[in-house]
Design a protein around this motif. Structure first.
Motif, PDB file in Angstrom:
ATOM      1  N   ASN A  50      11.685  -6.445  32.414  1.00 43.74           N
ATOM      2  CA  ASN A  50      12.969  -6.826  33.024  1.00 43.74           C
ATOM      3  C   ASN A  50      13.359  -8.398  32.938  1.00 43.74           C
ATOM      4  O   ASN A  50      14.175  -8.594  33.790  1.00 43.74           O
ATOM      5  N   ALA A  51      12.926  -8.948  31.819  1.00 42.39           N
ATOM      6  CA  ALA A  51      13.265 -10.260  31.655  1.00 42.39           C
ATOM      7  C   ALA A  51      14.702 -10.359  31.500  1.00 42.39           C
ATOM      8  O   ALA A  51      15.364  -9.730  30.737  1.00 42.39           O
ATOM      9  N   PRO A  52      15.422 -11.555  32.136  1.00 40.54           N
ATOM     10  CA  PRO A  52      16.762 -11.553  31.770  1.00 40.54           C
ATOM     11  C   PRO A  52      16.947 -11.983  30.220  1.00 40.54           C
ATOM     12  O   PRO A  52      16.107 -12.849  29.946  1.00 40.54           O
ATOM     13  N   GLN A  53      17.683 -11.544  29.766  1.00 39.24           N
ATOM     14  CA  GLN A  53      18.021 -11.698  28.292  1.00 39.24           C
ATOM     15  C   GLN A  53      19.123 -13.070  28.194  1.00 39.24           C
ATOM     16  O   GLN A  53      20.273 -13.014  27.723  1.00 39.24           O
ATOM     17  N   LYS A  54      18.765 -14.122  28.859  1.00 40.32           N
ATOM     18  CA  LYS A  54      19.526 -15.501  28.698  1.00 40.32           C
ATOM     19  C   LYS A  54      18.453 -16.648  28.795  1.00 40.32           C
ATOM     20  O   LYS A  54      17.237 -16.523  28.974  1.00 40.32           O
ATOM     21  N   ARG A  55      18.786 -17.721  28.325  1.00 44.13           N
ATOM     22  CA  ARG A  55      18.153 -19.173  28.345  1.00 44.13           C
ATOM     23  C   ARG A  55      17.746 -19.543  29.675  1.00 44.13           C
ATOM     24  O   ARG A  55      18.437 -19.246  30.797  1.00 44.13           O
TER      25      ARG A  55
END
Length: 209
Positions: A180-185
């Motif tokens: 569930n890692a955020p797909q953002k920097r």
């Protein structure tokens, strides 16, 4: 040295990465089960491939693997038997650890990079050049040190970014392939109670997973 093994996709071959080839022209020599990969221009060894590796030592897992000192002794015996003078060196120190940004200055040749001094144990800091938008003084995060293999197979070596030395990488949840890692920097932000130098443990350090 980075030891890598993936029997399902590569076969029974232990790959030992010694240093970054930096895309220079490579050649190799093979004797028995051992192949040495080296730079054509300098003859510097950059890697070893050890074939039929499971006949020499017990190997488990896929991707980066960690060997016992006895395993490395056995592999060095094989290198010696085939007439190679160089020896493998074992390094079982954790390659993903809790780090804390203790100094941060803007990169003089970039509008988005920062030069960070990152404490990785109580008495040692390393310089890491990073572009994470959430990097800030006092932030604790996970650091991939030289000798680490990322989940996508990329390797961490000392290098330079825009002319500044960088000795590792501060990691985002996505780069660590966390659930569930955020797909953002942005690098992973740990609780302030996290202990600098502690080995990364996804069950402990990724409570959002």
């Amino acid at each position: 040295m980075i030891f890598s093994y993936n029997k399902a996709h590569v076969g029974d071959v232990l790959m030992v990465i010694v240093t970054d080839s930096k895309d220079q022209k490579l050649s190799f020599e093979r004797r028995g089960k051992v192949a040495r990969v080296f730079l054509e221009d300098s003859n510097e060894t950059v890697a070893w491939n050890i074939f039929d590796a499971s006949s020499l030592i017990t190997l488990n897992g896929a991707g980066q693997v960690f060997l016992t000192d006895d395993d490395v002794v056995r592999l060095n015996q094989e290198l010696e038997a085939e007439g190679f003078s160089e020896r493998l060196v074992n390094d079982n120190a954790p390659k993903f650890v809790v780090g804390e940004i203790v100094e941060m200055t803007a990169h003089p040749d970039s509008d988005h990079l920062n030069i960070c001094q990152v404490k990785i144990v109580e008495d040692k800091t390393v310089q890491i050049v990073a572009g994470a938008p959430n990097a800030k003084l006092g932030l604790k995060t996970i650091v991939a040190l030289p000798g680490a293999m990322m989940p996508n197979g990329s390797l961490i070596f000392p290098g330079k970014l825009r002319g500044e030395d960088s000795f590792g990488m501060m990691c985002s949840p996505r780069e660590l392939a966390l659930p569930n890692a955020p797909q953002k920097r942005g690098i992973i932000e740990l609780d302030e109670t996290s202990v600098v130098g502690e080995a990364f443990d996804s069950q402990k350090h990724w409570i959002q997973g």
